[in-house]
Motif scaffolding. Structure first.
Motif, mmCIF file in Angstrom:
data_model
loop_
_atom_site.group_PDB
_atom_site.id
_atom_site.type_symbol
_atom_site.label_atom_id
_atom_site.label_comp_id
_atom_site.label_asym_id
_atom_site.label_seq_id
_atom_site.Cartn_x
_atom_site.Cartn_y
_atom_site.Cartn_z
ATOM 1 N N HIS A 141 -10.239 0.120 6.206
ATOM 2 C CA HIS A 141 -8.862 -0.254 5.892
ATOM 3 C C HIS A 141 -8.903 -0.864 4.497
ATOM 4 O O HIS A 141 -9.403 -1.966 4.316
ATOM 5 N N LEU A 142 -8.395 -0.135 3.530
ATOM 6 C CA LEU A 142 -8.426 -0.563 2.141
ATOM 7 C C LEU A 142 -7.067 -1.143 1.762
ATOM 8 O O LEU A 142 -6.038 -0.518 2.011
ATOM 9 N N LYS A 143 -7.086 -2.329 1.173
ATOM 10 C CA LYS A 143 -5.860 -2.995 0.740
ATOM 11 C C LYS A 143 -5.890 -3.135 -0.773
ATOM 12 O O LYS A 143 -6.924 -3.454 -1.348
ATOM 13 N N SER A 144 -4.733 -2.913 -1.401
ATOM 14 C CA SER A 144 -4.652 -2.988 -2.856
ATOM 15 C C SER A 144 -3.272 -3.478 -3.268
ATOM 16 O O SER A 144 -2.287 -3.264 -2.569
ATOM 17 N N ASP A 145 -3.218 -4.102 -4.438
ATOM 18 C CA ASP A 145 -1.929 -4.520 -4.984
ATOM 19 C C ASP A 145 -1.327 -3.462 -5.908
ATOM 20 O O ASP A 145 -0.292 -3.684 -6.517
ATOM 21 N N ALA A 146 -1.951 -2.302 -5.988
ATOM 22 C CA ALA A 146 -1.442 -1.192 -6.804
ATOM 23 C C ALA A 146 -0.461 -0.376 -5.959
ATOM 24 O O ALA A 146 -0.812 0.634 -5.355
ATOM 25 N N GLN A 147 0.780 -0.834 -5.924
ATOM 26 C CA GLN A 147 1.769 -0.279 -5.015
ATOM 27 C C GLN A 147 1.997 1.222 -5.217
ATOM 28 O O GLN A 147 2.059 1.982 -4.246
ATOM 29 N N SER B 63 -0.075 -11.869 -5.019
ATOM 30 C CA SER B 63 0.083 -13.284 -4.665
ATOM 31 C C SER B 63 -0.532 -13.615 -3.312
ATOM 32 O O SER B 63 -0.862 -14.765 -3.041
ATOM 33 N N GLU B 64 -0.693 -12.621 -2.455
ATOM 34 C CA GLU B 64 -1.301 -12.831 -1.146
ATOM 35 C C GLU B 64 -2.786 -12.476 -1.131
ATOM 36 O O GLU B 64 -3.417 -12.499 -0.084
ATOM 37 N N ASN B 65 -3.311 -12.139 -2.289
ATOM 38 C CA ASN B 65 -4.699 -11.699 -2.370
ATOM 39 C C ASN B 65 -5.379 -12.315 -3.593
ATOM 40 O O ASN B 65 -6.064 -11.635 -4.354
ATOM 41 N N ALA B 66 -5.187 -13.602 -3.774
ATOM 42 C CA ALA B 66 -5.652 -14.291 -4.978
ATOM 43 C C ALA B 66 -7.170 -14.245 -5.141
ATOM 44 O O ALA B 66 -7.677 -14.105 -6.259
ATOM 45 N N ILE B 67 -7.916 -14.340 -4.066
ATOM 46 C CA ILE B 67 -9.377 -14.345 -4.174
ATOM 47 C C ILE B 67 -9.883 -13.000 -4.693
ATOM 48 O O ILE B 67 -10.676 -12.949 -5.637
ATOM 49 N N ILE C 16 -11.794 -12.127 -8.324
ATOM 50 C CA ILE C 16 -13.077 -11.409 -8.402
ATOM 51 C C ILE C 16 -12.938 -10.165 -9.274
ATOM 52 O O ILE C 16 -13.789 -9.892 -10.125
ATOM 53 N N ALA C 17 -11.872 -9.417 -9.075
ATOM 54 C CA ALA C 17 -11.658 -8.196 -9.861
ATOM 55 C C ALA C 17 -11.541 -8.497 -11.348
ATOM 56 O O ALA C 17 -12.113 -7.790 -12.182
ATOM 57 N N LYS C 18 -10.822 -9.549 -11.688
ATOM 58 C CA LYS C 18 -10.693 -9.924 -13.100
ATOM 59 C C LYS C 18 -12.040 -10.332 -13.679
ATOM 60 O O LYS C 18 -12.364 -9.998 -14.811
ATOM 61 N N SER C 19 -12.840 -11.028 -12.910
ATOM 62 C CA SER C 19 -14.161 -11.444 -13.360
ATOM 63 C C SER C 19 -15.059 -10.240 -13.617
ATOM 64 O O SER C 19 -15.739 -10.162 -14.641
ATOM 65 N N VAL C 20 -15.057 -9.307 -12.691
ATOM 66 C CA VAL C 20 -15.873 -8.099 -12.839
ATOM 67 C C VAL C 20 -15.381 -7.281 -14.018
ATOM 68 O O VAL C 20 -16.172 -6.772 -14.814
#
Length: 93
Positions: free
Chosen positions: A23-29, A69-73, A77-81
């Motif tokens: 189950h993959l979740k993403s903020d890329a609507q 906003s519901e997936n801040a962690i 991590i993505a921004k760091s990578v």
């Protein structure tokens, strides 16, 4: 495009590690909508094709939109990578 590359990589990684349900979740609507409706986005057509081909290799797979906003962690991590990946490349540009 970057999000589609990440999803393709994640699917490859999951398959290599023996996962059969995902189950993959993403903020890329827009990307999630395209994956769930088989919509073709010409800018990333080949990536969508790859993702769909990989998705067929899972016993079950789903793609869900989740607001950033519901997936801040995960966003942190993505921004760091992303910073680590882009920084070494900038020396070659």
């Amino acid at each position: 495009m970057i999000e589609a590359l990440v999803i393709r990589s994640a699917l490859n990684h999951a398959l290599e590690n023996g996962f059969s349900h995902l189950h993959l979740k993403s903020d890329a609507q827009d990307l999630i909508r395209a994956l769930n409706t088989q919509e073709q986005l010409k800018e990333i057509y080949s990536l969508l094709f790859d993702i769909h081909a990989l998705a067929f290799m899972f016993s079950s797979i789903s793609f869900s939109y989740i607001p950033r906003s519901e997936n801040a962690i995960a966003d942190s991590i993505a921004k760091s990578v992303n910073c680590r990946l882009i920084s070494p490349l900038s020396r070659w540009i």
